[in-house]
Scaffold this motif. Structure first.
Motif, PDB file in Angstrom:
ATOM      1  N   TYR A 152       1.242  -1.360  -0.243  1.00  0.00           N
ATOM      2  CA  TYR A 152       0.048   0.440   0.064  1.00  0.00           C
ATOM      3  C   TYR A 152       0.519   1.223  -0.200  1.00  0.00           C
ATOM      4  O   TYR A 152       1.165   1.465   0.642  1.00  0.00           O
ATOM      5  CB  TYR A 152      -0.774   0.088   0.748  1.00  0.00           C
ATOM      6  CG  TYR A 152      -2.008  -1.627   1.032  1.00  0.00           C
ATOM      7  CD1 TYR A 152      -3.499  -0.350   0.176  1.00  0.00           C
ATOM      8  CD2 TYR A 152      -1.833  -2.681   1.405  1.00  0.00           C
ATOM      9  CE1 TYR A 152      -4.198  -1.432   0.657  1.00  0.00           C
ATOM     10  CE2 TYR A 152      -1.923  -3.439   1.264  1.00  0.00           C
ATOM     11  CZ  TYR A 152      -4.136  -3.381   0.798  1.00  0.00           C
ATOM     12  OH  TYR A 152      -4.399  -4.405   0.464  1.00  0.00           O
ATOM     13  N   LYS A 154       2.092   4.826  -2.640  1.00  0.00           N
ATOM     14  CA  LYS A 154       1.601   5.599  -3.820  1.00  0.00           C
ATOM     15  C   LYS A 154       2.607   5.325  -4.679  1.00  0.00           C
ATOM     16  O   LYS A 154       4.123   5.429  -4.163  1.00  0.00           O
ATOM     17  CB  LYS A 154       1.222   7.266  -3.943  1.00  0.00           C
ATOM     18  CG  LYS A 154       0.486   7.286  -2.210  1.00  0.00           C
ATOM     19  CD  LYS A 154       0.102   8.767  -1.966  1.00  0.00           C
ATOM     20  CE  LYS A 154      -1.204   8.748  -0.443  1.00  0.00           C
ATOM     21  NZ  LYS A 154      -1.043  10.471  -0.664  1.00  0.00           N
ATOM     22  N   PRO A 155       2.373   5.889  -6.172  1.00  0.00           N
ATOM     23  CA  PRO A 155       3.467   6.203  -7.084  1.00  0.00           C
ATOM     24  C   PRO A 155       4.865   6.628  -6.563  1.00  0.00           C
ATOM     25  O   PRO A 155       6.190   6.566  -6.743  1.00  0.00           O
ATOM     26  CB  PRO A 155       2.716   6.345  -8.211  1.00  0.00           C
ATOM     27  CG  PRO A 155       1.696   6.031  -8.361  1.00  0.00           C
ATOM     28  CD  PRO A 155       1.307   6.235  -6.759  1.00  0.00           C
ATOM     29  N   GLU A 156       4.800   7.735  -5.651  1.00  0.00           N
ATOM     30  CA  GLU A 156       5.848   8.893  -5.830  1.00  0.00           C
ATOM     31  C   GLU A 156       6.573   8.061  -4.816  1.00  0.00           C
ATOM     32  O   GLU A 156       7.994   8.449  -4.248  1.00  0.00           O
ATOM     33  CB  GLU A 156       5.025  10.355  -4.691  1.00  0.00           C
ATOM     34  CG  GLU A 156       3.749  10.204  -3.941  1.00  0.00           C
ATOM     35  CD  GLU A 156       2.509  10.598  -4.520  1.00  0.00           C
ATOM     36  OE1 GLU A 156       1.517  11.149  -3.296  1.00  0.00           O
ATOM     37  OE2 GLU A 156       2.904   9.381  -5.466  1.00  0.00           O
ATOM     38  N   ASP A 157       5.940   6.749  -3.449  1.00  0.00           N
ATOM     39  CA  ASP A 157       6.847   6.199  -3.232  1.00  0.00           C
ATOM     40  C   ASP A 157       8.070   5.264  -3.666  1.00  0.00           C
ATOM     41  O   ASP A 157       8.906   5.010  -2.826  1.00  0.00           O
ATOM     42  CB  ASP A 157       6.020   5.962  -2.150  1.00  0.00           C
ATOM     43  CG  ASP A 157       5.161   7.337  -1.147  1.00  0.00           C
ATOM     44  OD1 ASP A 157       5.904   7.794  -0.663  1.00  0.00           O
ATOM     45  OD2 ASP A 157       3.719   6.061  -1.109  1.00  0.00           O
ATOM     46  N   GLU A 158       7.532   4.900  -5.291  1.00  0.00           N
ATOM     47  CA  GLU A 158       8.434   3.937  -5.582  1.00  0.00           C
ATOM     48  C   GLU A 158       9.793   4.210  -5.442  1.00  0.00           C
ATOM     49  O   GLU A 158      10.183   3.241  -5.082  1.00  0.00           O
ATOM     50  CB  GLU A 158       7.576   3.548  -7.174  1.00  0.00           C
ATOM     51  CG  GLU A 158       7.019   2.772  -6.741  1.00  0.00           C
ATOM     52  CD  GLU A 158       5.865   2.900  -8.071  1.00  0.00           C
ATOM     53  OE1 GLU A 158       7.011   2.886  -9.160  1.00  0.00           O
ATOM     54  OE2 GLU A 158       5.110   1.736  -8.501  1.00  0.00           O
TER      55      GLU A 158
END
Length: 267
Positions: A152, A154-158
């Protein structure tokens, strides 16, 4: 590379076992051969991207160009679904056996424990990861898990997650996220990820952690594992399996009819 280079030998094996079914590339490998390929990749520290193909993924690949590319560019592609195995054999594509993703994962974890490799587990709910960690402690008390992260984010966490995976020193990465998210993640970051063997495992953490029951062996052998899953979550899964199974049946009938027509022309 030369003929005595293990990496070259593995490359030749994979090239010689590559097949195609309904436009999807597949490798004709047994479970033992697949695990040997993974073992060699981790031993040699050579990047290897693994995926599996089942009925739903095969159908969705025909309408999703990104998913098709993500699968087709992987280094090893196993047959996960019994329906794909049977359909391929009907169409004359010789495949030795079904190599289910959850079974690969379970065997791979045993391999890691025996050989001292360190897996990183990415995906699923945190409660499921905690259950997986507890079971691993029972099944493989000597196994060192490089790291764990739930799915769980967000894309910015990748980018930060990729950094954490690389910093962990993991030898392999198991990604338990749904299709096409896991395929897209692995394709997007495969050149940045440092674990040698990377694979998507879908809902395998849920099975290993005890959240979802797996069908008995007889039901698996009869090709009815999908029905067992629907019975557990009918409201969420019935439409998905109905749509993909009927689409696959239509594709298979069209392929068999086409092959029959081509045989008549050849005669």
């Amino acid at each position: 590379m030369n003929a005595h280079d293990p990496a070259w030998a593995q490359h030749r094996l994979l090239a010689s076992r590559r097949r195609e079914f309904l436009g999807a590339p597949i490798h004709a490998l047994t479970m033992a051969e697949t695990l040997a390929v993974a073992d060699e990749a981790m031993t040699l520290r050579r990047p290897l991207h693994h995926v599996v193909v089942n009925v739903a993924k095969l159908v969705n690949m025909r309408n999703n160009t990104e998913l098709r590319e993500d699968v087709a560019t992987a280094d090893v592609i196993n047959v996960d679904g019994i329906g794909v195995l049977w359909g391929a054999r009907l169409c004359g594509v010789a495949l030795p056996e079904r190599v289910a993703g959850v079974d690969i994962m379970i065997n791979l974890l045993s391999l890691c424990a025996n050989r001292g490799f360190r897996p990183f587990l990415l995906g699923a709910e945190q409660s499921v990861l905690d259950a997986v960690k507890m079971r691993l402690a029972r099944d493989h008390p000597g196994l060192v898990v490089a790291g764990m992260r739930n799915g769980y984010f967000k894309p910015e966490d990748e980018a930060g997650i990729v950094e954490a995976i690389n910093a962990s020193g993991a030898d392999c990465l198991l990604v338990a996220m749904p299709t096409p998210r896991k395929e897209r993640f692995l394709k997007r970051y495969r050149d940045e990820l440092t674990p040698s063997f990377v694979m998507g495992v879908g809902g395998s953490f849920d099975v290993y952690g005890g959240k979802v029951a797996r069908a008995p062996k007889l039901i698996q052998a009869a090709g009815l594992e999908w029905l067992f899953r629907v019975a557990q979550e009918p409201r969420r899964l019935w439409r998905r399996y109905y749509d993909t199974n009927t689409a696959y049946a239509a594709l298979l009938c069209r392929e068999l009819w086409g092959r029959r027509g081509r045989r008549k022309v050849d005669l």
